[in-house]
Design a protein around this motif. Structure first.
Motif, PDB file in Angstrom:
ATOM      1  N   GLU A  32       0.246  25.754  26.791  1.00  0.00           N
ATOM      2  CA  GLU A  32       0.186  24.966  28.023  1.00  0.00           C
ATOM      3  C   GLU A  32      -0.253  25.875  29.156  1.00  0.00           C
ATOM      4  O   GLU A  32      -0.254  27.087  29.015  1.00  0.00           O
ATOM      5  N   GLY A  33      -0.535  25.236  30.295  1.00  0.00           N
ATOM      6  CA  GLY A  33      -0.922  26.014  31.476  1.00  0.00           C
ATOM      7  C   GLY A  33      -2.427  26.192  31.537  1.00  0.00           C
ATOM      8  O   GLY A  33      -3.114  26.078  30.524  1.00  0.00           O
ATOM      9  N   VAL A  34      -2.914  26.424  32.751  1.00  0.00           N
ATOM     10  CA  VAL A  34      -4.357  26.639  32.890  1.00  0.00           C
ATOM     11  C   VAL A  34      -4.691  27.865  33.726  1.00  0.00           C
ATOM     12  O   VAL A  34      -5.826  28.303  33.754  1.00  0.00           O
ATOM     13  N   GLU A  35      -3.704  28.417  34.408  1.00  0.00           N
ATOM     14  CA  GLU A  35      -4.028  29.450  35.389  1.00  0.00           C
ATOM     15  C   GLU A  35      -3.969  30.863  34.817  1.00  0.00           C
ATOM     16  O   GLU A  35      -4.890  31.647  34.982  1.00  0.00           O
ATOM     17  N   ASN A  36      -2.850  31.182  34.189  1.00  0.00           N
ATOM     18  CA  ASN A  36      -2.612  32.551  33.726  1.00  0.00           C
ATOM     19  C   ASN A  36      -2.478  32.570  32.207  1.00  0.00           C
ATOM     20  O   ASN A  36      -2.408  31.533  31.564  1.00  0.00           O
ATOM     21  N   ALA A 192       3.906  23.933  45.847  1.00  0.00           N
ATOM     22  CA  ALA A 192       2.472  23.624  45.920  1.00  0.00           C
ATOM     23  C   ALA A 192       1.823  23.242  44.579  1.00  0.00           C
ATOM     24  O   ALA A 192       0.634  22.927  44.558  1.00  0.00           O
ATOM     25  N   ASP A 193       2.573  23.273  43.487  1.00  0.00           N
ATOM     26  CA  ASP A 193       2.018  22.859  42.181  1.00  0.00           C
ATOM     27  C   ASP A 193       3.151  22.300  41.307  1.00  0.00           C
ATOM     28  O   ASP A 193       3.220  22.567  40.118  1.00  0.00           O
ATOM     29  N   LEU A 194       4.035  21.516  41.963  1.00  0.00           N
ATOM     30  CA  LEU A 194       5.241  21.072  41.253  1.00  0.00           C
ATOM     31  C   LEU A 194       4.939  19.835  40.407  1.00  0.00           C
ATOM     32  O   LEU A 194       5.459  18.750  40.629  1.00  0.00           O
ATOM     33  N   PHE A 195       4.092  20.011  39.423  1.00  0.00           N
ATOM     34  CA  PHE A 195       3.682  18.954  38.504  1.00  0.00           C
ATOM     35  C   PHE A 195       4.758  18.790  37.418  1.00  0.00           C
ATOM     36  O   PHE A 195       5.576  19.693  37.208  1.00  0.00           O
ATOM     37  N   PRO A 196       4.717  17.658  36.686  1.00  0.00           N
ATOM     38  CA  PRO A 196       5.719  17.464  35.629  1.00  0.00           C
ATOM     39  C   PRO A 196       5.793  18.616  34.628  1.00  0.00           C
ATOM     40  O   PRO A 196       6.861  18.881  34.077  1.00  0.00           O
ATOM     41  N   ASP A 197       4.672  19.318  34.390  1.00  0.00           N
ATOM     42  CA  ASP A 197       4.758  20.421  33.416  1.00  0.00           C
ATOM     43  C   ASP A 197       5.470  21.639  33.989  1.00  0.00           C
ATOM     44  O   ASP A 197       5.738  22.599  33.254  1.00  0.00           O
ATOM     45  N   ASN A 198       5.797  21.595  35.261  1.00  0.00           N
ATOM     46  CA  ASN A 198       6.485  22.738  35.864  1.00  0.00           C
ATOM     47  C   ASN A 198       7.944  22.447  36.208  1.00  0.00           C
ATOM     48  O   ASN A 198       8.591  23.224  36.930  1.00  0.00           O
ATOM     49  N   ALA A 199       8.465  21.332  35.694  1.00  0.00           N
ATOM     50  CA  ALA A 199       9.883  21.005  35.884  1.00  0.00           C
ATOM     51  C   ALA A 199      10.488  20.737  34.507  1.00  0.00           C
ATOM     52  O   ALA A 199       9.908  20.022  33.699  1.00  0.00           O
ATOM     53  N   ILE A 210       9.545  25.989  37.148  1.00  0.00           N
ATOM     54  CA  ILE A 210       8.788  27.210  36.817  1.00  0.00           C
ATOM     55  C   ILE A 210       7.475  27.245  37.592  1.00  0.00           C
ATOM     56  O   ILE A 210       7.151  26.323  38.328  1.00  0.00           O
ATOM     57  N   ASP A 211       6.724  28.319  37.366  1.00  0.00           N
ATOM     58  CA  ASP A 211       5.330  28.445  37.815  1.00  0.00           C
ATOM     59  C   ASP A 211       5.182  28.460  39.339  1.00  0.00           C
ATOM     60  O   ASP A 211       4.662  27.508  39.930  1.00  0.00           O
ATOM     61  N   PHE A 212       5.611  29.534  39.925  1.00  0.00           N
ATOM     62  CA  PHE A 212       5.575  29.668  41.385  1.00  0.00           C
ATOM     63  C   PHE A 212       4.293  30.333  41.885  1.00  0.00           C
ATOM     64  O   PHE A 212       4.256  30.846  42.993  1.00  0.00           O
ATOM     65  N   TYR A 213       3.232  30.305  41.068  1.00  0.00           N
ATOM     66  CA  TYR A 213       2.060  31.108  41.396  1.00  0.00           C
ATOM     67  C   TYR A 213       1.076  30.455  42.358  1.00  0.00           C
ATOM     68  O   TYR A 213       0.014  31.003  42.639  1.00  0.00           O
ATOM     69  N   PHE A 214       1.418  29.259  42.862  1.00  0.00           N
ATOM     70  CA  PHE A 214       0.683  28.700  43.999  1.00  0.00           C
ATOM     71  C   PHE A 214       1.610  28.604  45.214  1.00  0.00           C
ATOM     72  O   PHE A 214       1.210  28.076  46.254  1.00  0.00           O
ATOM     73  N   ALA A 215       2.860  29.052  45.072  1.00  0.00           N
ATOM     74  CA  ALA A 215       3.827  28.917  46.168  1.00  0.00           C
ATOM     75  C   ALA A 215       3.291  29.639  47.406  1.00  0.00           C
ATOM     76  O   ALA A 215       2.557  30.630  47.305  1.00  0.00           O
ATOM     77  N   ARG A 275      -7.463  18.474  47.004  1.00  0.00           N
ATOM     78  CA  ARG A 275      -7.232  19.868  46.568  1.00  0.00           C
ATOM     79  C   ARG A 275      -7.303  19.975  45.034  1.00  0.00           C
ATOM     80  O   ARG A 275      -7.958  20.857  44.475  1.00  0.00           O
ATOM     81  N   PHE A 276      -6.605  19.054  44.336  1.00  0.00           N
ATOM     82  CA  PHE A 276      -6.593  19.157  42.877  1.00  0.00           C
ATOM     83  C   PHE A 276      -7.902  18.625  42.270  1.00  0.00           C
ATOM     84  O   PHE A 276      -8.328  19.107  41.219  1.00  0.00           O
ATOM     85  N   LEU A 277      -8.531  17.667  42.947  1.00  0.00           N
ATOM     86  CA  LEU A 277      -9.861  17.233  42.506  1.00  0.00           C
ATOM     87  C   LEU A 277     -10.817  18.437  42.534  1.00  0.00           C
ATOM     88  O   LEU A 277     -11.568  18.686  41.584  1.00  0.00           O
ATOM     89  N   THR A 279     -10.163  21.857  42.651  1.00  0.00           N
ATOM     90  CA  THR A 279      -9.894  22.971  41.711  1.00  0.00           C
ATOM     91  C   THR A 279     -10.212  22.539  40.280  1.00  0.00           C
ATOM     92  O   THR A 279     -10.761  23.321  39.500  1.00  0.00           O
ATOM     93  N   ARG A 280      -9.903  21.296  39.955  1.00  0.00           N
ATOM     94  CA  ARG A 280     -10.227  20.813  38.603  1.00  0.00           C
ATOM     95  C   ARG A 280     -11.743  20.737  38.397  1.00  0.00           C
ATOM     96  O   ARG A 280     -12.240  21.052  37.322  1.00  0.00           O
ATOM     97  N   LEU A 281     -12.446  20.316  39.438  1.00  0.00           N
ATOM     98  CA  LEU A 281     -13.908  20.229  39.352  1.00  0.00           C
ATOM     99  C   LEU A 281     -14.507  21.611  39.082  1.00  0.00           C
ATOM    100  O   LEU A 281     -15.341  21.786  38.180  1.00  0.00           O
ATOM    101  N   PRO A 295      -9.491  22.343  30.145  1.00  0.00           N
ATOM    102  CA  PRO A 295      -9.561  22.030  31.574  1.00  0.00           C
ATOM    103  C   PRO A 295      -9.057  20.612  31.848  1.00  0.00           C
ATOM    104  O   PRO A 295      -9.205  19.720  31.008  1.00  0.00           O
ATOM    105  N   LYS A 296      -8.467  20.430  33.043  1.00  0.00           N
ATOM    106  CA  LYS A 296      -7.891  19.122  33.368  1.00  0.00           C
ATOM    107  C   LYS A 296      -8.950  18.232  34.012  1.00  0.00           C
ATOM    108  O   LYS A 296      -9.881  18.724  34.649  1.00  0.00           O
ATOM    109  N   ASP A 297      -8.755  16.923  33.876  1.00  0.00           N
ATOM    110  CA  ASP A 297      -9.758  15.945  34.288  1.00  0.00           C
ATOM    111  C   ASP A 297      -9.834  15.804  35.810  1.00  0.00           C
ATOM    112  O   ASP A 297      -8.910  15.306  36.435  1.00  0.00           O
TER     113      ASP A 297
HETATM  114  N1  LIG Z   1      -1.346  21.546  38.139  1.00  0.00           N
HETATM  115  C1  LIG Z   1      -2.738  21.814  38.276  1.00  0.00           C
HETATM  116  C2  LIG Z   1      -3.249  22.926  37.439  1.00  0.00           C
HETATM  117  C3  LIG Z   1      -2.371  24.151  37.436  1.00  0.00           C
HETATM  118  O1  LIG Z   1      -1.783  24.193  36.171  1.00  0.00           O
HETATM  119  P1  LIG Z   1      -0.247  24.505  35.904  1.00  0.00           P
HETATM  120  O2  LIG Z   1      -0.183  24.543  34.436  1.00  0.00           O
HETATM  121  O3  LIG Z   1      -0.034  25.795  36.616  1.00  0.00           O
HETATM  122  O4  LIG Z   1       0.551  23.376  36.484  1.00  0.00           O
HETATM  123  C4  LIG Z   1      -3.558  20.555  37.927  1.00  0.00           C
HETATM  124  O5  LIG Z   1      -2.992  19.665  37.286  1.00  0.00           O
HETATM  125  O6  LIG Z   1      -4.729  20.485  38.281  1.00  0.00           O
END
Ligand SMILES: N[C@@H](CCOP(=O)(O)O)C(=O)O
Ligand SMILES: Nc1ncnc2c1ncn2[C@@H]1O[C@H](COP(=O)(O)OP(=O)(O)O)[C@@H](O)[C@H]1O
Length: 327
Positions: A32-36, A192-199, A210-215, A275-277, A279-281, A295-297
């Motif tokens: 999982e994850g896309v950044e690191n 700043a990135d508190l998506f469901p995959d980070n809780a 988790i994942d405080f790397y956009f904080a 913002r997320f459109l 970065t995903r783009l 990559p995310k849609d």
């Molecule tokens: N949440 C962002 C991408 C960053 O990925 P994450 O795994 O650090 O949450 C997105 O959905 O575009």
């Protein structure tokens, strides 16, 4: 799966010798994850997460991220804890990348959050905002409004290859947000990135973040807007007002929003969607060769942006301005 940098067993064993957490039993890249690049590491001393920081992380920001996790944990927030080496350092270098070892947080993320999950998330986010007060280091949000145009320029002429007319939509939205972005709202440390995959949840309760790397330091209500986007839309693109109401009620049970924050929510939500459109783009157009990443849609966020553009007021999210703290 996000593993941009490979780590060898020999290299990791040698690196582990700097810690007091036992010797290597096994490790694997995390799917999982896309950044690191993240690895689940088992040692004779326990289970840990090794993160190798990749392209979007500025190494000068690492003391902010490490210090923030320590500060939040001291304030009662359940989050990963950086593990110190024998010499007291928490940051190292492995396979040529800056890296850190953090504690493993038990729990599972939910793929389709329920309204109850949204309520718990809102409450946890507000607690995080309060716990962030007094953190001595600051970090500006590089991905706030001033960072969006450079992202758009990076995508450039290739934007419309992803969706016809996308460039025009982004250009129009960007110009409007640059001209009217809210400024005078309560600010502090946000995830700043508190998506469901980070809780994470355990036994129906939110067990950690988790994942405080956009904080960073930014408007607190912007974090709320990020979460409305990430938690309250259904897979078919429809906004679920029950989930929105639950998230906002959970948040306000800990930190009531001011009227100005509530009034700003539609614009903040548009900004969060853009913002997320963007970065995903950019990620969609630039998948590194050989990297294990999905990559995310970007278009998921185009739909969310369109929804917010049609919103009349924060009432459409399940909240009335009159319900604010200062009403
Ligand atoms: N949440 C962002 C991408 C960053 O990925 P994450 O795994 O650090 O949450 C997105 O959905 O575009
Ligand atoms: N401290 C942790 N405890 C348990 N699992 C973790 C921890 N940190 C990361 N993970 C796992 O690794 C995945 C990717 O981590 P994340 O920090 O979101 O990566 P990225 O920054 O690349 O998006 C998470 O979805 C989770 O499954």
């Amino acid at each position: 799966m996000a593993v941009y940098t490979d780590v060898s067993a020999a290299g990791l064993s040698e690196y582990l010798a700097r810690y007091d957490i036992g010797t290597l039993v096994s490790f694997h890249g995390i799917a999982e994850g896309v950044e690191n690049s993240n690895f689940l590491v088992q040692t004779t001393g326990g289970t840990f997460i090794l993160t190798l920081y990749e392209k979007r992380v500025d190494p000068t920001d690492l003391p902010f991220f490490i210090g923030l996790m320590q500060h939040l944990a001291a304030g009662g927030i359940s989050c990963p804890q950086p593990v110190a080496m024998r010499d007291g350092e928490t940051l190292g270098v492995l396979a040529g990348r800056p890296c850190a070892m953090v504690t493993f947080l038990p729990g599972v993320s939910v793929r389709r959050p329920s309204a109850a999950n949204c309520g718990q998330l809102g409450e946890a986010m507000a607690k995080l905002h309060l716990a962030g007060q007094g953190f001595a280091i600051t970090r500006r949000n590089a991905l706030s409004v001033s960072g969006w145009r450079p992202l758009f320029e990076t995508a450039g002429a290739r934007t419309d290859t992803v969706h016809p007319g996308l460039a025009a939509t982004i250009a129009e939205e960007l110009a409007d947000l640059e001209a009217h972005w809210p400024a005078d709202l309560p600010a502090g440390v946000i995830h700043a990135d508190l998506f469901p995959d980070n809780a994470f949840f355990l036994d129906e309760a939110l067990s950690g973040i988790i994942d405080f790397y956009f904080a960073c330091n930014d408007l607190l209500a912007y974090d709320v807007a990020v979460c409305l986007n990430a938690w309250c839309f259904e897979a078919d693109g429809a906004f679920n007002a029950t989930k929105g109401r639950a998230l906002l009620a959970g948040y306000q049970s800990v930190r009531p929003l001011e009227t100005a924050e509530i009034e700003a929510l539609p614009r903040l939500a548009r900004g969060a969607a853009l913002r997320f459109l963007l970065t995903r783009l950019v990620d969609w157009l630039n998948v590194p060769e050989g990297a294990l990443v999905r990559p995310k849609d970007p278009l998921e966020y185009l739909k969310k942006l369109r929804f917010h553009r049609a919103v009349d007021s924060a009432r459409d999210y399940g909240i009335a301005a009159a319900a604010g703290a200062d009403a």
